[in-house]
Design a protein around this motif. Sequence first.
Motif, short mmCIF file in Angstrom:
data_model
loop_
_atom_site.label_atom_id
_atom_site.label_comp_id
_atom_site.label_asym_id
_atom_site.label_seq_id
_atom_site.Cartn_x
_atom_site.Cartn_y
_atom_site.Cartn_z
N LEU A 78 0.46 -1.19 0.51
CA LEU A 78 -0.13 -0.36 -0.07
C LEU A 78 1.03 1.00 -0.24
O LEU A 78 0.65 2.11 -0.37
CB LEU A 78 -0.95 0.00 1.13
CG LEU A 78 -1.84 -0.95 1.73
CD1 LEU A 78 -2.64 -0.61 2.82
CD2 LEU A 78 -3.15 -1.51 0.13
N GLY A 79 2.42 0.80 0.62
CA GLY A 79 2.51 2.23 0.42
C GLY A 79 2.83 2.67 0.81
O GLY A 79 1.99 2.79 2.87
N ASN A 80 2.24 4.77 1.01
CA ASN A 80 2.73 5.60 2.22
C ASN A 80 1.57 5.34 3.12
O ASN A 80 0.19 6.29 3.89
CB ASN A 80 2.42 6.78 2.27
CG ASN A 80 3.97 7.07 1.59
OD1 ASN A 80 4.51 6.51 2.67
ND2 ASN A 80 4.59 8.21 1.07
N PHE B 95 11.20 7.24 1.75
CA PHE B 95 11.73 5.91 0.91
C PHE B 95 10.49 5.32 0.02
O PHE B 95 9.15 5.83 0.93
CB PHE B 95 12.29 4.87 2.46
CG PHE B 95 13.17 5.28 2.64
CD1 PHE B 95 14.78 5.36 2.30
CD2 PHE B 95 13.47 5.44 4.35
CE1 PHE B 95 15.55 5.59 3.06
CE2 PHE B 95 14.63 5.39 5.07
CZ PHE B 95 15.62 5.85 4.17
N LYS B 96 10.97 4.51 -0.37
CA LYS B 96 10.19 4.31 -1.97
C LYS B 96 9.24 2.77 -0.90
O LYS B 96 9.83 2.17 -0.05
CB LYS B 96 11.03 4.09 -3.24
CG LYS B 96 10.83 4.81 -3.80
CD LYS B 96 11.23 5.47 -5.01
CE LYS B 96 11.90 5.87 -6.10
NZ LYS B 96 13.22 6.18 -6.85
N ARG C 186 14.59 -0.22 3.72
CA ARG C 186 14.52 0.72 4.43
C ARG C 186 13.23 1.17 4.84
O ARG C 186 13.04 0.58 6.55
CB ARG C 186 15.40 1.35 4.48
CG ARG C 186 16.84 1.00 4.55
CD ARG C 186 17.63 1.92 3.62
NE ARG C 186 17.04 2.66 2.03
CZ ARG C 186 18.00 3.35 1.53
NH1 ARG C 186 19.42 4.35 1.57
NH2 ARG C 186 17.55 3.29 0.62
N ARG C 187 12.30 1.00 4.86
CA ARG C 187 11.12 0.59 5.32
C ARG C 187 10.76 0.03 6.91
O ARG C 187 10.23 0.89 7.85
CB ARG C 187 9.76 1.80 4.56
CG ARG C 187 9.77 2.15 2.96
CD ARG C 187 8.62 2.48 2.39
NE ARG C 187 7.77 2.65 3.24
CZ ARG C 187 6.98 3.81 2.80
NH1 ARG C 187 7.36 4.79 1.76
NH2 ARG C 187 5.31 3.65 3.54
#
Length: 334
Positions: free
Chosen positions: A22-24, A149-150, A155-156
């Motif tokens: 879902l990303g952000n 971060f993408k 790293r997220r």
Amino acid sequence: MDSLTQIVLGAAVGEIVGGKRLGNKAPLWGAVAGTIPDLDILFAPHGAIAYHIQHRGFSHSILFAILMAPLLGAIFSWLYRKRHRDFKLWTSLFFWGIFTHPLLDAFTTWGTSLFLPFSRYRVAFKTIFVIDPIYTVPFLICIAVLLFFKRQDPRRRRWAWAGVSISSAYLALTVFLKIQANRITTKALREQGITYTSYMTTLTPLNSLLWAGVAKTEKGYYTGYFSLLDREKKINFHFRPNGLDKLPKSLLENQSFRELPFITEGFYTVTESGDEWQVQDLRFGQLNGWEDPNSPYVMTMDILKKDGSYIFERGSNSIENPKERLLALFDRIF
């Protein structure tokens, strides 16, 4: 805990559960999920007794998380049906986002009704103050960093797990500190020959080092403040009568008044002023009790008598010279 902390925790949970997909959107809706249990204040009744019973009530229970998660999972799976139609993912995100909220609240003084509607018992470990910068600030920094971060960047998740790990380690430390506070309190009571029926230890604001030990007797309570950094673990206890022997029978038999032992876990005093009374909830301590044993209590209720009926209202105690009080607090800690 405070709203900001619950938002940060929810965002971290959202990222861990659904960040890759879902990303952000994951930390965003995780933060929303972490806020949902506290929406009970929007429907809180006016009366002080009803408010204290309802807040951190069913919306903070395990059953609430179990029921709400699939409902919200279905709604969001439909809303994002073009790109993220995944009922299981959304349900998992909302369950953990909602459930971790009362789980964290269980470590505070207020506690939470995890087992409603099957039991009114409130789980309250009393190891951390409702606002604790040491818990929140590092956690907030970790969540802020991961947003840069993408979606697929590993790293997220590392930053999300770092935030959870650091905050959880500190929470575990507060449990250890609580055990030490209990040990110091019972030892001091024993050495001073104070006989009591039960006792508790509770924190002062914004820290996990300055504690209050409260011992309950038939007539009242002995309260003393101490820092875990004190070289000499000597506690100066001050006695405060519970005030129950001076109350009219009609008030003692009032249904709302009879809820006070449940709300305060049996740690409360009552002071009288004419046809008005004030209830002090000893669990939350005093504004500056380590300086003045007669200072106001943080959590109070006012009882008014009007037309033969008793009205319970939430009390309010403003802090005079907050900067000076804060400096005095940290001076006492160290």
